[in-house]
Motif scaffolding. Structure first.
Motif, short mmCIF file in Angstrom:
data_model
loop_
_atom_site.label_atom_id
_atom_site.label_comp_id
_atom_site.label_asym_id
_atom_site.label_seq_id
_atom_site.Cartn_x
_atom_site.Cartn_y
_atom_site.Cartn_z
N ASP A 62 0.82 -1.22 0.00
CA ASP A 62 0.00 0.00 0.00
C ASP A 62 0.85 1.27 0.00
O ASP A 62 0.56 2.21 -0.74
CB ASP A 62 -0.91 0.02 1.23
CG ASP A 62 -1.95 -1.09 1.19
OD1 ASP A 62 -2.41 -1.41 0.09
OD2 ASP A 62 -2.29 -1.62 2.26
N VAL A 63 1.88 1.30 0.87
CA VAL A 63 2.62 2.54 1.09
C VAL A 63 4.12 2.28 1.07
O VAL A 63 4.61 1.35 1.71
CB VAL A 63 2.24 3.19 2.45
CG1 VAL A 63 2.96 4.51 2.64
CG2 VAL A 63 0.73 3.37 2.56
N ALA A 64 4.84 3.13 0.34
CA ALA A 64 6.30 3.18 0.44
C ALA A 64 6.62 4.41 1.27
O ALA A 64 6.32 5.54 0.87
CB ALA A 64 6.93 3.28 -0.94
N PHE A 65 7.20 4.21 2.46
CA PHE A 65 7.47 5.32 3.38
C PHE A 65 8.98 5.57 3.43
O PHE A 65 9.76 4.67 3.69
CB PHE A 65 6.95 5.00 4.79
CG PHE A 65 6.92 6.20 5.69
CD1 PHE A 65 8.05 6.60 6.39
CD2 PHE A 65 5.77 6.96 5.82
CE1 PHE A 65 8.03 7.72 7.20
CE2 PHE A 65 5.73 8.08 6.64
CZ PHE A 65 6.86 8.46 7.33
N ILE A 66 9.38 6.84 3.19
CA ILE A 66 10.80 7.17 3.06
C ILE A 66 11.16 8.30 4.02
O ILE A 66 10.58 9.39 3.97
CB ILE A 66 11.13 7.61 1.61
CG1 ILE A 66 10.64 6.54 0.64
CG2 ILE A 66 12.62 7.87 1.44
CD1 ILE A 66 10.28 7.07 -0.72
N ASP A 67 12.13 8.03 4.90
CA ASP A 67 12.62 9.04 5.84
C ASP A 67 13.99 8.57 6.33
O ASP A 67 14.15 7.40 6.68
CB ASP A 67 11.65 9.21 7.02
CG ASP A 67 11.90 10.50 7.78
OD1 ASP A 67 10.92 11.11 8.25
OD2 ASP A 67 13.09 10.88 7.92
N ASP A 68 14.95 9.49 6.35
CA ASP A 68 16.29 9.09 6.81
C ASP A 68 16.40 9.07 8.32
O ASP A 68 17.39 8.58 8.86
CB ASP A 68 17.35 10.02 6.21
CG ASP A 68 17.16 11.46 6.67
OD1 ASP A 68 18.15 12.13 7.00
OD2 ASP A 68 15.99 11.93 6.70
N ASP A 69 15.40 9.62 9.03
CA ASP A 69 15.38 9.59 10.49
C ASP A 69 14.79 8.25 10.93
O ASP A 69 13.58 8.01 10.78
CB ASP A 69 14.55 10.75 11.04
CG ASP A 69 14.63 10.85 12.56
OD1 ASP A 69 14.75 11.98 13.05
OD2 ASP A 69 14.56 9.80 13.23
N THR B 233 -0.26 -2.08 4.36
CA THR B 233 0.99 -2.79 4.14
C THR B 233 2.05 -1.76 3.77
O THR B 233 1.84 -0.96 2.85
CB THR B 233 0.84 -3.81 2.99
OG1 THR B 233 -0.23 -4.69 3.30
CG2 THR B 233 2.12 -4.60 2.81
N VAL B 234 3.18 -1.76 4.50
CA VAL B 234 4.15 -0.68 4.36
C VAL B 234 5.54 -1.25 4.09
O VAL B 234 5.96 -2.24 4.70
CB VAL B 234 4.21 0.19 5.65
CG1 VAL B 234 5.09 1.41 5.43
CG2 VAL B 234 2.80 0.63 6.06
N ALA B 235 6.24 -0.60 3.17
CA ALA B 235 7.68 -0.86 2.98
C ALA B 235 8.41 0.42 3.35
O ALA B 235 8.04 1.51 2.88
CB ALA B 235 7.97 -1.23 1.53
N SER B 236 9.41 0.33 4.20
CA SER B 236 10.12 1.53 4.65
C SER B 236 11.50 1.60 4.01
O SER B 236 12.14 0.56 3.77
CB SER B 236 10.25 1.55 6.17
OG SER B 236 11.08 0.49 6.61
N TYR B 237 11.95 2.83 3.73
CA TYR B 237 13.25 3.05 3.08
C TYR B 237 13.99 4.17 3.80
O TYR B 237 13.39 5.21 4.11
CB TYR B 237 13.06 3.43 1.61
CG TYR B 237 12.34 2.38 0.80
CD1 TYR B 237 10.96 2.48 0.61
CD2 TYR B 237 13.02 1.30 0.25
CE1 TYR B 237 10.29 1.52 -0.13
CE2 TYR B 237 12.35 0.34 -0.49
CZ TYR B 237 10.98 0.45 -0.67
OH TYR B 237 10.31 -0.49 -1.41
N PRO B 238 15.29 4.01 4.03
CA PRO B 238 16.06 5.05 4.73
C PRO B 238 16.52 6.17 3.79
O PRO B 238 17.05 7.17 4.27
CB PRO B 238 17.26 4.27 5.27
CG PRO B 238 17.45 3.16 4.28
CD PRO B 238 16.09 2.79 3.81
#
Length: 444
Positions: free
Chosen positions: A2-9, A26-31
């Protein structure tokens, strides 16, 4: 996804990802933006949420790169106080939304839900456009004969109605494509279309194929398998050659149709399925019921709506149109110029009964494109030849034509000629025909 979430923190990223997952996404996280770009493509089914302030590639540059990848991909930017002007600029360029920090969780969830609704509509419309383009080549629905006008009207009438359909038509008339068209033109068109040939699956595996099984349900069942009925849930289940279904399996299929439930082998668990069933038969199923060869209750359960596909001999005015289409397609496939239609070929098109219907016509067009028809193929033996010699010459020509049409595929050739494998090999040796030559002649 559902969501690609991007944050370096890392801490903020973990908190937001957890909140989204608790809300059911449903989430995939990226730094980093670079890590996300490595994964995302134009077919990404979800949306993107990204912080603006990030090293190397910031949120605005990420948005611009994603826009070049897919201009309709919703991107939500999370901004600090000093980044609002940057976010406004991104909105002018087409970003979906921006959320200034600090923000309430509800603000993020509302934006994500709205963006996902938009993405779903975009992807559904793309799929419908692709299928509409493909629908122009639905060959059994191509034609100007009154019978075809009635067939198209009938398909349109019942495509939107979420009811089971029985399709009857001779071999090669196009039952599966009619079933696919019903599916494509229905509200289920973006969901699975699962075809099962009831006559092709061995009796000892068809139940597992249809209903699935649990690991250890029988010897060789090493892992759980989802059956085709369950795989079709949300979409359409196409049961071809339904007349070949065994009496025992007919009882179980009747239960599926009545209750929309299955019970996989090796478990007592009942699973609900949301399916539309399109069943097809090449024989008169009602006559088969009268003769005791098919269950009457299953027949009437399938016969909610009925479609009959006319054989090609009943719409002779369409033969030339279909042949022209097939010939152009075959010539393109074999990388050859379409040949001129000779008088002998026209007579064949006009007078042949086409027992194999559209499929037979398509194969004939392929042979014409290859120059392997009797009209322009090997020369006939001299008139003084004996009957056995003429029969042998005709047989050899038929085998060569079929091998060419099947591009040397022995299995396909056996099916087309309807003879055992040993018989075919004996005839190949007797006529001096090299099967490998026909494999090599196919398109590279």
């Amino acid at each position: 996804m559902d969501v690609a979430f991007i944050d370096d923190d890392e801490a903020l990223r973990a908190a937001n990802v957890q909140a989204l997952m608790l809300a059911g996404f449903t989430v995939a996280s990226y730094p980093s933006a670079m890590a996300a770009l490595d994964d995302l493509d134009a077919d990404f089914p979800g949306i993107v949420v990204s912080d603006v302030r990030m090293p190397r590639i910031d949120g605005l540059e990420l948005f611009r790169r994603l826009r070049r990848l897919d201009a309709e991909l919703p991107v939500i930017l999370i901004t600090g106080h000093g980044d609002i002007s940057m976010a406004v600029e991104a909105m002018r360029e087409g970003a979906y939304d921006f959320i200034p920090k600090p923000y309430a969780l509800d603000r993020l969830l509302v934006a994500v839900r709205h963006a996902l609704d938009k993405r779903r509509l975009v992807l559904e419309n793309r799929a419908l456009r692709r299928k509409a383009e493909a629908a122009t080549l639905d060959l059994p629905l191509l034609g100007h004969a009154p019978e075809m006008e009635r067939l198209r009207q009938r398909v349109r009438q019942i495509a939107d109605a979420d009811i089971d359909v029985l399709v009857e038509g001779e071999t090669g008339s196009g039952k599966e494509v009619v079933a696919q068209t019903l599916h494509r033109w229905s509200p289920r068109g973006t969901r699975p279309f699962v075809a099962v040939n009831c006559g092709a699956l061995p009796e000892n595996v068809i139940e597992s194929e249809l209903f699935g099984h649990e690991a250890g349900a029988f010897t060789g069942a090493l892992k759980k398998r989802i059956g085709r009925v369950e795989h079709a849930s949300g979409g359409t289940l196409f049961l071809d050659e339904i007349e070949a279904m065994s009496p025992a399996l007919q009882v179980k299929m009747l239960r599926v149709l009545e209750a929309r439930e299955i019970m996989p082998l090796g478990t007592n668990e009942v699973r609900r399925v949301d399916i539309r069933v399109v069943a097809a038969s090449k024989v008169d199923l009602q006559d088969l019921v009268r003769r005791g060869g098919f269950r009457e209750d299953l027949y009437y359960r399938l016969h909610v709506a009925f479609i009959r596909i006319p054989p090609l001999r009943e719409r002779r005015e369409d033969v030339a149109l279909l042949f022209g289409h097939f010939l152009a397609r075959a010539a393109k496939r074999f990388r050859r110029e379409p040949p001129l239609i000779e008088e002998a070929m026209r007579r064949h098109l006009d007078t042949h009964e086409w027992p194999g219907n559209v499929r037979e016509l398509a194969h004939y067009a392929e042979r014409v494109a290859l120059g392997l028809t009797p009209e322009n193929g090997p020369a006939a033996p001299p008139g003084g030849s004996s009957l056995p010699e003429r029969v042998d010459a005709f047989e050899a020509a038929q085998i060569r034509e079929t091998l060419a049409a099947c591009r040397g595929d022995i299995q396909a050739t056996l099916r087309a000629l309807g003879i055992p494998r040993k018989t075919l090999y004996d005839k190949l040796r007797r006529h001096g025909i090299d099967q490998a030559r026909f494999r090599a002649s196919g398109p590279s």
